[in-house]
Every structure is written in structure tokens, then in C-alpha cells.
Write an enzyme that holds these catalytic residues in place. Structure first.
Site, PDB file in Angstrom:
ATOM      1  N   TRP A 104     -22.076  34.500  -9.875  1.00  0.00           N
ATOM      2  CA  TRP A 104     -22.869  35.019  -8.760  1.00  0.00           C
ATOM      3  C   TRP A 104     -23.043  34.025  -7.613  1.00  0.00           C
ATOM      4  CZ3 TRP A 104     -25.034  39.166  -6.635  1.00  0.00           C
ATOM      5  CH2 TRP A 104     -26.052  38.970  -5.693  1.00  0.00           C
ATOM      6  N   ASN A 150     -25.073  33.909  -3.598  1.00  0.00           N
ATOM      7  CA  ASN A 150     -25.661  34.520  -2.403  1.00  0.00           C
ATOM      8  C   ASN A 150     -25.635  33.532  -1.240  1.00  0.00           C
ATOM      9  OD1 ASN A 150     -28.030  34.133  -4.494  1.00  0.00           O
ATOM     10  ND2 ASN A 150     -29.136  34.114  -2.590  1.00  0.00           N
ATOM     11  N   ASP A 151     -26.728  33.288  -0.569  1.00  0.00           N
ATOM     12  CA  ASP A 151     -26.733  32.577   0.728  1.00  0.00           C
ATOM     13  C   ASP A 151     -25.859  31.324   0.848  1.00  0.00           C
ATOM     14  OD1 ASP A 151     -28.951  34.199   0.433  1.00  0.00           O
ATOM     15  OD2 ASP A 151     -30.406  32.668   0.947  1.00  0.00           O
ATOM     16  N   TRP A 173     -28.065  37.654  -9.823  1.00  0.00           N
ATOM     17  CA  TRP A 173     -28.904  36.517  -9.429  1.00  0.00           C
ATOM     18  C   TRP A 173     -29.598  35.917 -10.661  1.00  0.00           C
ATOM     19  CZ3 TRP A 173     -34.025  34.953  -9.349  1.00  0.00           C
ATOM     20  CH2 TRP A 173     -34.351  33.954  -8.410  1.00  0.00           C
ATOM     21  N   PHE A 192     -33.502  26.765  -4.260  1.00  0.00           N
ATOM     22  CA  PHE A 192     -33.295  27.858  -3.316  1.00  0.00           C
ATOM     23  C   PHE A 192     -32.597  27.346  -2.043  1.00  0.00           C
ATOM     24  CE2 PHE A 192     -36.355  31.630  -4.313  1.00  0.00           C
ATOM     25  CZ  PHE A 192     -35.815  31.742  -5.579  1.00  0.00           C
ATOM     26  N   ASP A 196     -36.624  28.185   2.709  1.00  0.00           N
ATOM     27  CA  ASP A 196     -35.350  28.126   3.434  1.00  0.00           C
ATOM     28  C   ASP A 196     -35.395  27.199   4.648  1.00  0.00           C
ATOM     29  OD1 ASP A 196     -34.833  30.048   1.529  1.00  0.00           O
ATOM     30  OD2 ASP A 196     -35.025  31.739   2.903  1.00  0.00           O
ATOM     31  N   GLU A 198     -36.566  35.408   6.102  1.00  0.00           N
ATOM     32  CA  GLU A 198     -35.905  34.409   5.266  1.00  0.00           C
ATOM     33  C   GLU A 198     -34.851  33.678   6.098  1.00  0.00           C
ATOM     34  OE1 GLU A 198     -35.948  36.346   0.844  1.00  0.00           O
ATOM     35  OE2 GLU A 198     -34.308  37.032   2.085  1.00  0.00           O
ATOM     36  N   TRP A 206     -28.890  42.662  -0.192  1.00  0.00           N
ATOM     37  CA  TRP A 206     -29.716  42.731  -1.409  1.00  0.00           C
ATOM     38  C   TRP A 206     -29.895  44.161  -1.899  1.00  0.00           C
ATOM     39  CZ3 TRP A 206     -29.975  38.939  -4.494  1.00  0.00           C
ATOM     40  CH2 TRP A 206     -29.982  37.630  -4.033  1.00  0.00           C
TER      41      TRP A 206
END
Ligand code: FRU
Length: 533
Positions: free
Chosen positions: A55, A57-58, A82, A114, A190, A241, A336
Site C-alpha cells: 500500500w 498513499n501521499d 492502509w 504520517f 502534515d 490535510e 480515499w
């Protein structure tokens, strides 16, 4: 979609020869006829970054140093949804071809790493330099799952890690973490750090639930709160975010403005995750929206960096040399709303193409344009050009299997547009298609993936057509389209509007056509084959 009239076969084949020649591209042809096609072959992008497994993401912590673009990313190596977040790592010399590296930062038990950012501390302001190489300082959110489970508020804080080998290995700054404590805001994350050359300070922007907060520092370790921005301004359909904040030159002048890029989820332009932006001034303490921009935000509710459903949490690279001077951006090409259900099981998540962002001024209005980085052009192996293509009904641009539409850039301009719809269709020979184009009656660009193959893994994936509203009736329009097996990125009018979307056909799309009830005029049509291995 209703096709009014088909051009005669002869015309199509003559046209095709003139565009791309007759050489069949065996890769697609073979895939279409193979019975056991792997998920890899079907869905792994040809050139957009994906981790080998698991997985993602960002994008996080992007910086440039010694000729290398570093990309870190939210990564869960042990699953395809996630989970406990790590920082994965990949490097590239040109932001197109990526090489995955070992995981950069690991979580401690229940303390997830994160999103965050990284800067090159060339003057060793942090004092964390341990040798000859400039230290790289990463600041990210440490998310405490134990506290989250206990229902606490102070679950997120900003931590620092540093690297003395150009970003390949990292040490957590145990002696000084957190560098910013949680002030009692649950969504507090973030951090994006930038050197503010005008006010000679490090500044940080982070997302604090429904606003962005600004901080300053001299040494990257002690941070002072400055101000916040955004409560009740712009889109607020979800939590804010992954902000980014930087100064930019207006194209063609010496004027500078400050740009805040601000993702939010949900509440994006076309549902779910999305990214808006703001333009204004920063006096070293406070960000103030430009007056005209502020009016436009009030009228339109938000100004979007991308209208597609699949460009989220994108930020820019730090430390791009002055001589280059570009603002370079990459986003997570998912949403998402369904990112954890997309039909790739071995890995999940890819990035957008890296993009150059420009700040332009038209009259009194400032706005951003995004375009693919020019480095992509180095991978064009062949181009077919048509100066003018005219007709009504349906015009074939690429017919069945003659060019590999799973790695291509298509450019064209449409002239003499009528108040009508112009629909482009990517299709395969089992009746699946992805359509996109311009509705010049109601004034919007669109992408419709409702017939694009696998769509039922999530009811949110294709329920609505994606639209980008245009300012009035268009006389002409230019398109740059990047195709990579499972994604389309449309850059309209030199990147004035962008739509990024993913799709999962059961067989590769092998043909491209355009149809309209009105006469169509495509000028400077260019079909570029890409070869990126
Ligand atoms: C955005 C985001 C960030 C957070 C990260 C966690 O997609 O929710 O706000 O830091 O993902 O993986």
C-alpha cells in the site's frame, strides 16, 4: 454516448496511416489475445510510480540533491490497505523513471509516521550535520494509535528525523522530539517546511483540522506559532490535510506571490479527496488572500488545482536549484473514497506524473497552471502528426491496436468550436470505454468512466461524471493528454484546468476516436508513443 455517423473505413485507414503508420504494436495485441493476463500486465502503470508491492498513499519529503529527485511516501509494506505508516523511498534522475529504495523511516509500535516534508539544511542551521554532507531534515507527523484508541485529542505531533547520507538512512531526533507539541487539536498534521528567502526564516505550514497554521524557525528544531488561515475560506467539505506554502514568481514578470496548496478529504471538486489552492501575500507572519482571488473563491467556493478524482495530497519538491527555478509537484493518484478497493491486489496506489506549476496573471486574476514536466518528452520514441483533421460524426484518431495507448501522449487543438459536445472515446474490443471531452453547450470539460471496465469495487468510483466548469463558451481549446494503462491526465489550455483519473478496463484500450454532431476541426494533432522501461 450516441455516435451519429461513422466515417467510411477507407477514410479511417488512410487517416491512420498518416497518423501512426501501419506497424502493429504487438504488446497490446498480444495482451488482448492472451487468456491469462496478470494483474501486473493489466494494471501496473508503465511509467507512473508505484511501489513494487503493498500500500502507498501521499507523497512525502520530496527534495532534490546532487542530481537526484527524492520521493518518500506513506507506505504500509505488509498489506494492500492502509496500515502502520512508514516512509517508503524512491529516487529518480528525471522524475519519470523511478527506482524504489529501502524503507526510509519505520514506525515504533503504535506510533505511525504520517505525512511530512524534508529540506536540505545547507547552512547546518539545525546543528545536526555529522560529516561533510549537508544534513537533510525531515519533519513529519507522529500519529499515536494508542492515544487514538483511547479517544484522546492530542494524538498528533510534529517530529524530526535527519539524514547525513543524502536521505538514504535516517535517525529520529530522539533528544528533541516533538518539535511541535499537539495544542489540543485532533487533526494536526502534515508539516511542510520551506526556506522563506524574503524573510530569512524557515517556515512551516501544517493542517489543523479546518485551517492551515504557519510557524517559523531559525534552526528547524524550535518553532514559533505565527498565524492561521482558511477557517471559512474555500472548500470545507472535509478535514484539511497536506498543505504546501511557497513564494512564486508570476510568469513573465518580477512580481512574486505566495501560494497555499491545500488538500481536503472529503469535499473535493468532484467528490472525495481533492486539492484546492489560494494565492496571496505573506509578510513573514500572516498570509493574506489577494483581493481578486478572494472574490473568486467566494463566488466559486474553491479554486481547484485538479478537477479529477485522482490527484490528492500533492506537494512540491524542495531545494530545486535556482538555475532550474521550477516548482515541481507530484500527487497521489487515488482517492480515499475508493483507494483501498481498487482492483490491484499486489500493490495499491500510484502517483501522478510529476508536474511543473506556474503562476500566471490575467488582468487582475492570478491562477496556477500545471503541466507535465518536460522530461517526459525524452521518452517519446515516435510521433505522428496531422496538421488538420476535419469531419463530423466519428473520427478515428487511433484505430485498434495500432499504437500502444497504454503509454502515449496525445496533443491537439480544437478550433472553430460550436455550442455542442465533443466526446473522445478510448475503447477496447469488448465494449468498454472511457470518454472525455468538452461540453461546449453547458460549458464544462468531463471524464466519464462509468463504462470503463471494473467499476463496481466501490459505488463511489464511477457514480458521477467528473466535470470542470469552464468560463463561458469556448471558441478553441487545446489538450495535452497523458495515457498510462490505468490513468488519464488531461491538461487543458496549457494546464489552465487539469483532470486526473484512473480506470481499470478488462482489456487494454486500443482505439481512440472523437465524435460530435457538429463539424470538428482538430489542428496540430500529435500522437506520441512513449517508451519508458
Ligand atoms: C492524507 C493523510 C494525511 C496523513 C496521511 C496518513 O491522505 O490522511 O493527512 O498524514 O494521509 O497516511
Amino acid at each position: 454516448m450516441k455516435l451519429k455517423k461513422h466515417l467510411s473505413l477507407t477514410f479511417c485507414s488512410v487517416l491512420f496511416v498518416s497518423i501512426v503508420g501501419c506497424k502493429p504494436y504487438s504488446a497490446t495485441a498480444q495482451m488482448a489475445s492472451t487468456t491469462t493476463v496478470t494483474e501486473e500486465q493489466m494494471y501496473r502503470p508503465n511509467f507512473h510510480f508505484t511501489p513494487q508491492k503493498s500500500w502507498m498513499n501521499d507523497p512525502n519529503g520530496m527534495f532534490f540533491a546532487n542530481g537526484i529527485y527524492h520521493l518518500f511516501y506513506q507506505y504500509y509494506p505488509d498489506g494492500n490497505v492502509w496500515g502502520p505508516m512508514h516512509w517508503g523511498h524512491a529516487i529518480s534522475k528525471d522524475m519519470i523513471k523511478w527506482e524504489e529504495k529501502p524503507i526510509a523511516i519505520y514506525p515504533d509500535k503504535d506510533k505511525y509516521i504520517f505525512s511530512g516534508s524534508a529540506v536540505v539544511d545547507s547552512n547546518n542551521t539545525s546543528g545536526l550535520k555529522k560529516g561533510a554532507i549537508d544534513p537533510i531534515i525531515a519533519i513529519y507527523t507522529l500519529h499515536d494509535m494508542t492515544k487514538e484508541k483511547e479517544g484522546k485529542l492530542d494524538i498528533e505531533q510534529q517530529d524530526l528525523a535527519y539524514s547525513n547520507d543524502n536521505g538514504f538512512t535516517w535517525e529520529k531526533f530522539e533528544a528533541g522530539n516533538p518539535v511541535i507539541k499537539n495544542p489540543g487539536i485532533r487533526d494536526f498534521r502534515d508539516p511542510k517546511v520551506t526556506w522563506d528567502d524574503t524573510h530569512k526564516q524557515w517556515i512551516m505550514v501544517l493542517a489543523a483540522q479546518d485551517k492551515a497554521q504557519f510557524y517559523k524557525s531559525k534552526n528547524l528544531k524550535n518553532w514559533e506559532y505565527l498565524s492561521d488561515f482558511g477557517k471559512n475560506i474555500g472548500a470545507h467539505g472535509g478535514v484539511w490535510e497536506c498543505p504546501d506554502f511557497f513564494q512564486m514568481k508570476v510568469e513573465g514578470s518580477n512580481e512574486t506571490k505566495w501560494v497555499l496548496i491545500q488538500s481536503l478529504n472529503p469535499g473535493g471538486a468532484n467528490g472525495g479527496s481533492g486539492t484546492q489552492y489560494f494565492i496571496g501575500d505573506f509578510d513573514g507572519t500572516t498570509f493574506t488572500l489577494d483581493t481578486n482571488f478572494s472574490q473568486r473563491v467566494a463566488e466559486k467556493k474553491a479554486i481547484w488545482l485538479d478537477y479529477g478524482k485522482d490527484n490528492y495530497a500533492g506537494v512540491t519538491w524542495s531545494n530545486i536549484p535556482k538555475a532550474d527555478g521550477r516548482k515541481l509537484f507530484i500527487g497521489w493518484m487515488s482517492n480515499w473514497d475508493y483507494g483501498q478497493q481498487v482492483p490491484t491486489l499486489g500493490w495499491r496506489g500510484s502517483n501522478t506524473i510529476a508536474r511543473e506549476i506556474k503562476l500566471v496573471k490575467n488582468g487582475d486574476n492570478y491562477s496556477l497552471k500545471s503541466n507535465p514536466v518536460r522530461e517526459i518528452n525524452n521518452y517519446i520514441t515516435k510521433t505522428s502528426k496531422v496538421k488538420l483533421l476535419k469531419g463530423s460524426g466519428t473520427l478515428s484518431l487511433v484505430s485498434e491496436g495500432k499504437i500502444d495507448l497504454a503509454k502515449a501522449i496525445v496533443n491537439f487543438k480544437m478550433t472553430n468550436l460550436k455550442q455542442d459536445s465533443y466526446t473522445f472515446t478510448l475503447s477496447n474490443n469488448i465494449g468498454e470505454s472511457l470518454s472525455f471531452g468538452i461540453n461546449n453547450t453547458d460549458g464544462y470539460l468531463f471524464v466519464d468512466r462509468s463504462k470503463s471496465g471494473k467499476i463496481d469495487f466501490s459505488e463511489k468510483f464511477a457514480a458521477t461524471m467528473t466535470k470542470a466548469i469552464l468560463d463561458g463558451n469556448q471558441k478553441e481549446a487545446s489538450f495535452k493528454i497523458i495515457l498510462d494503462k490505468t490513468s488519464i491526465e488531461i491538461f487543458y489550455n496549457d494546464g489552465e484546468k487539469v483532470i486526473t483519473e484512473i480506470f481499470f478496463p478488462n482489456q487494454p484500450f486500443t482505439a481512440l476516436s472523437v465524435s460530435s454532431n457538429s463539424e470538428m476541426e482538430l489542428t496540430n494533432l500529435e500522437i506520441n508513443q512513449l517508451n519508458i522501461n
